[in-house]
Design an enzyme around this catalytic site. Structure first.
Site, PDB file in Angstrom:
ATOM      1  N   GLU A 205      -5.016   4.261   6.204  1.00  0.00           N
ATOM      2  CA  GLU A 205      -4.692   4.001   4.795  1.00  0.00           C
ATOM      3  C   GLU A 205      -5.107   5.139   3.853  1.00  0.00           C
ATOM      4  OE1 GLU A 205      -5.553   0.020   2.955  1.00  0.00           O
ATOM      5  OE2 GLU A 205      -6.525   1.258   1.450  1.00  0.00           O
TER       6      GLU A 205
ATOM      7  N   SER B 225     -10.814  -0.334   3.412  1.00  0.00           N
ATOM      8  CA  SER B 225     -10.022  -0.562   4.622  1.00  0.00           C
ATOM      9  C   SER B 225      -9.477   0.769   5.132  1.00  0.00           C
ATOM     10  CB  SER B 225      -8.849  -1.487   4.329  1.00  0.00           C
ATOM     11  OG  SER B 225      -9.322  -2.717   3.864  1.00  0.00           O
TER      12      SER B 225
ATOM     13  N   ARG C 280       0.836  -1.212   0.000  1.00  0.00           N
ATOM     14  CA  ARG C 280       0.000   0.000   0.000  1.00  0.00           C
ATOM     15  C   ARG C 280       0.871   1.263   0.000  1.00  0.00           C
ATOM     16  NH1 ARG C 280      -2.713  -3.689  -0.738  1.00  0.00           N
ATOM     17  NH2 ARG C 280      -4.724  -4.210   0.154  1.00  0.00           N
TER      18      ARG C 280
END
Ligand SMILES: Cc1cc2nc3c(=O)[nH]c(=O)nc-3n(C[C@H](O)[C@H](O)[C@H](O)COP(=O)(O)OP(=O)(O)OC[C@H]3O[C@@H](n4cnc5c(N)ncnc54)[C@H](O)[C@@H]3O)c2cc1C
Length: 342
Positions: free
Chosen positions: A334, A238, A163
């Site tokens: 995130e 998420s 990520r």
């Protein structure tokens, strides 16, 4: 040259209320250059947005928001084994995955149904069901926000990680991505290692002969069953990354909590499941002033009507504090956070 100032269209999947200094939709490289010059002349920062599915927007955005609608799917090169495509940053990611499968270009099936645009995909190196974007990227093409000059980066130069990429690190918020080059396979090959995907493929009786279409169908079905639809329950997927921790800490946690999921990263590090930590800390299904944690998915924060970036971030801070207190693990948010309080 600016879009209508009072457009009420929600431009982020959390449906947070925000007001930008200015907003423009960009369809061509010429429009992009004009917009960047306009921002320079007005001393405004530039915030490129795709479909707003991975951002937390605060009430005030002191920026020119550029909604990137650069389209196009061009074939650059083809051999017996591979095809290289140049895709416009504004193309919808899932539509690209579906189209490539129809063309007989394989590899992206595990990444089906991830919301958002092609241009945003390299920013956090999108990933799902045991697969990431990185291995398919051959180049990312962009323009510097500061002067419109071009910059093309190879896969290695993109610095992809979990990520993560150079676009969130050294080059964060400096570039507008215009096109992404992807190399896909022409021979069908599937990756069904991810446990939930493997189970679904086995349950469908396809364990020994799964096709890319089978994988695509299974991933779409799994995602539809598991993830709340932002159109109904506004969310950004998420909300926290799975934390990577020193091996010593993972071992200590395993002794204290025998059920804790731990995944190998390298000799020194292990990855934990953020959803498990949040659930164990008692947050799953909780609500707090118009925001909450989804009852079926502890990683998904939902806007239940607060419509406010600060409300979402206040809840996130409480979750981070309680997970840190219980497990000595720091959760990292995130989505990208932009803007300021009113
Ligand atoms: C229900 C749901 C499920 C999700 N599942 C997953 C998943 O499985 N895996 C995963 O990795 N992600 C997932 N996400 C997150 C999201 O889909 C991805 O991060 C996606 O790539 C975001 O695309 P976007 O166009 O909406 O980006 P935006 O939210 O518009 O932008 C995200 C970031 O990229 C930047 N950006 C966007 N376009 C450009 C551009 N052209 N040039 C430069 N910068 C740009 C923005 O400035 C911002 O920093 C999920 C989100 C939701 C809502």
């Amino acid at each position: 040259m600016l879009d209508a100032p009072n457009s009420r269209q929600p431009r982020n999947s959390l449906r947070l209320q925000t007001q930008a200094k200015a907003l423009r939709t960009v369809h061509t490289l010429t429009e992009l250059k004009d917009a960047l010059t306009w921002a320079q002349n007005h001393a405004l920062a530039v915030l490129p947005l795709g479909e707003g599915s991975n951002v937390v927007l605060q009430p005030q955005l002191n920026a020119l928001v550029l909604v990137i609608k650069l389209l196009g799917r061009e074939k650059l090169n083809e051999t017996d084994g591979h095809v290289t495509l140049r895709i416009g940053a504004g193309e919808n990611w899932h539509a690209l995955v579906t189209w490539s499968l129809e063309q007989g270009y394989y590899g992206l099936e595990n990444l089906a149904l991830i919301p958002g645009t092609v241009g945003a995909a390299p920013i956090q190196n999108i990933g799902a069901y045991g697969c990431e974007l990185a291995p398919f990227v051959t180049a990312v093409h962009s323009r510097y926000c500061r002067d419109g000059s071009a910059l093309s980066l190879s896969r290695e130069e993109c610095g992809f990680g979990y990520r993560d990429s150079v676009f969130k690190q050294r080059l964060a918020d400096q570039l507008v991505i215009t096109h992404v080059d992807l190399q896909l396979a022409k021979q069908p090959a599937v990756n069904t290692q991810y446990p939930a995907l493997q189970s679904a493929i086995e349950a469908a009786g396809q364990a020994n002969n799964a096709t890319p279409q089978n994988v695509y169908d299974a991933v779409v079905a799994l995602r539809r069953a598991r993830l709340p639809d932002p159109a109904i329950e506004p969310n950004a997927g998420s909300f926290f990354k799975n934390p990577v921790v020193p091996q010593d800490l993972a071992v200590a946690l395993q002794q204290q909590y025998p059920g804790i999921p731990v995944f190998p990263v390298n000799q020194q590090q292990r990855k934990l499941a953020a959803a498990w930590l949040i659930e164990q800390a008692g947050w799953k299904g909780q609500r707090l002033g118009g925001v909450g944690i989804h009852s079926g998915h502890a990683l998904v924060l939902v806007n239940y009507g607060a419509n406010s970036g600060p409300a979402i971030l206040a809840l996130a801070a409480k979750i981070q504090a309680s997970v840190a207190q219980k497990f000595a693990v720091q959760l990292e948010i995130e989505p990208r956070i932009y803007g300021a309080l009113a």
